[in-house]
Design an enzyme around this catalytic site. Structure first.
Site, PDB file in Angstrom:
ATOM      1  N   HIS A 185       0.803  -1.092  -0.045  1.00 46.45           N
ATOM      2  CA  HIS A 185       0.129   0.023  -0.145  1.00 46.45           C
ATOM      3  C   HIS A 185       0.877   1.282  -0.084  1.00 46.45           C
ATOM      4  O   HIS A 185       1.929   1.254   0.637  1.00 46.45           O
ATOM      5  CB  HIS A 185      -0.842  -0.038   1.477  1.00 46.45           C
ATOM      6  CG  HIS A 185      -1.985   1.003   1.228  1.00 46.45           C
ATOM      7  ND1 HIS A 185      -1.621   2.339   1.796  1.00 46.45           N
ATOM      8  CD2 HIS A 185      -3.144   1.202   0.916  1.00 46.45           C
ATOM      9  CE1 HIS A 185      -2.979   3.099   1.614  1.00 46.45           C
ATOM     10  NE2 HIS A 185      -3.891   2.289   1.150  1.00 46.45           N
ATOM     11  N   ASP A 311     -11.081   2.272  -1.585  1.00 42.12           N
ATOM     12  CA  ASP A 311     -10.231   3.125  -0.968  1.00 42.12           C
ATOM     13  C   ASP A 311     -10.956   3.951   0.231  1.00 42.12           C
ATOM     14  O   ASP A 311     -10.697   5.185   0.504  1.00 42.12           O
ATOM     15  CB  ASP A 311      -9.532   4.111  -1.919  1.00 42.12           C
ATOM     16  CG  ASP A 311      -8.006   4.202  -1.342  1.00 42.12           C
ATOM     17  OD1 ASP A 311      -7.651   3.760   0.018  1.00 42.12           O
ATOM     18  OD2 ASP A 311      -7.134   5.059  -1.780  1.00 42.12           O
TER      19      ASP A 311
HETATM   20 MN    MN Z   1      -5.780   3.298   0.413  1.00 39.47          MN
END
Ligand code: MN
Length: 360
Positions: A185, A311
């Site tokens: 990430h 997200d």
């Molecule tokens: Mn993210």
């Protein structure tokens, strides 16, 4: 409004969704106030979220800390059936090693409890502390075997260091042995690359995250990690942090620098860099609800390599789901993008499928 569950041929699994325990938020605040982080990228990123005090940032910080009804309500409102949840960036990677190891374990316990409370809606990935690679490998094993989490998340650099350094490979070895992926990430760029991005406001998710994380991914590929651990799977968000766009050129010049011995530390690989992208890497659509690039990533990497992600809560835009729903692809391909690819990568075969059946 999203269609009701029964009218859809697929379940929407969102695979890069964030949370943060209140204790971690408090520790981040203290690091920034005390100046102890000694990390201008972290201060830029978390200083914004924790001290900006705007409705926009406050809503994100509140949502990050909820692993209950508020999150479920947001999922229902946006048509998300399941979130694959992980500790928000930069996770525990800004703390000293003993603190990071203990915070990762506490975070994983909290996330696992939430998964047990909402088994039909939540899946979890484990936080680990790369500052102590053997401890990180042990924590990943505990998180998978004992807590039922389905992989690890690592937020790019750890105190300026990258995972192509063999000292971190205990973590990759454990992930491969456990058969779970590592989600690479983004986070704020490492100190050595931060300044030119920071001085013009490009250090964050707008662009700097992709520069940092795309480069990190290429470092991992070029280090030969996948020759050492051929079954290792790495998941990358934001449709591969722009790397799918570069594959032709990376292959061309990688061949050149290996053949000429231009760099003493760049060793030959068993395959082309692009081969590893197609065989060991998965990408998710997090924060990139944009038809042309989703279609491009699918065409370059393959339809079984691209997974849906939202997200949340950083980009909680319920309308984005409609973009994915309306992609010009077949029903089977949409089901792969939203559901079955994620089930395969994160080992969710035990969870209910769209017809309501539960596989043993
Ligand atoms: Mn993210």
């Amino acid at each position: 409004m999203p269609e009701a569950d029964t009218e859809r041929a697929y379940r929407r699994i969102a695979t890069e969704e964030a949370f943060a325990p209140p204790d971690l938020i408090e520790r981040y605040r203290k690091l920034i106030v005390g100046g102890a982080a000694n990390d201008r990228g972290f201060e830029s990123l978390m200083g914004y979220f924790l001290f900006n005090d705007s409705p926009r940032t406050n809503a994100i910080v509140e949502r990050l800390q909820d692993l209950g009804e508020r999150r479920i309500g947001d999922m229902d409102a946006s048509g998300i059936d399941r979130q694959v949840i992980s500790l928000t960036a930069p996770g525990v990677q800004v703390f000293d090693a003993p603190t990071a190891v203990s915070l990762a374990a506490a975070s994983n316990d909290e996330l696992a409890a939430a998964v047990r409370a909402y088994p039909d809606r939540f899946t979890g990935l484990a936080a680990v502390a790369p500052q102590d690679p053997p401890a990180a490998a042990r924590e990943l094993e505990r998180a998978v075997r004992t807590l039922g989490l389905r992989g690890a998340i690592i937020n790019s650099h750890t105190r300026g260091e990258y995972l192509d350094d063999e000292k971190f490979w205990d973590i990759f070895e454990a992930a491969e042995a456990l058969g779970v992926p590592v989600y690479l990430h983004p986070r704020d760029p490492a100190p050595k690359m931060l300044e030119p991005l920071l001085e013009c406001g490009l250090d964050g998710a707008i662009y700097g995250f992709a520069v940092e994380t795309g480069m990190h991914l290429l470092r991992i590929i070029m280090s030969g990690v996948f020759d050492r651990f051929p079954k290792l799977e790495i998941v990358v968000g934001h449709l591969g942090e722009a790397i799918p766009y570069w594959l032709f050129r990376v292959d061309f010049f990688h061949r050149g620098i290996v053949e000429t011995g231009r760099y003493a530390n760049v060793k030959p690989l068993l395959k082309k860099p692009s081969d590893y992208m197609k065989e060991n890497i998965y990408v998710t659509t997090s924060g990139m609800a944009w038809e042309p690039v989703i279609m491009y990533a699918r065409s370059v990497l393959g339809t079984d390599r691209v997974l849906y992600a939202m997200d949340y809560p950083y980009q909680f835009v319920p309308e984005e789901v409609a973009v994915t729903d309306n992609l010009p692809i077949s029903g089977d391909e949409k089901k792969a993008l939203y559901e079955t690819n994620a089930q395969r990568v994160f080992g969710l075969q035990d969870t209910a499928s769209s017809d309501g059946s539960v596989r043993p």
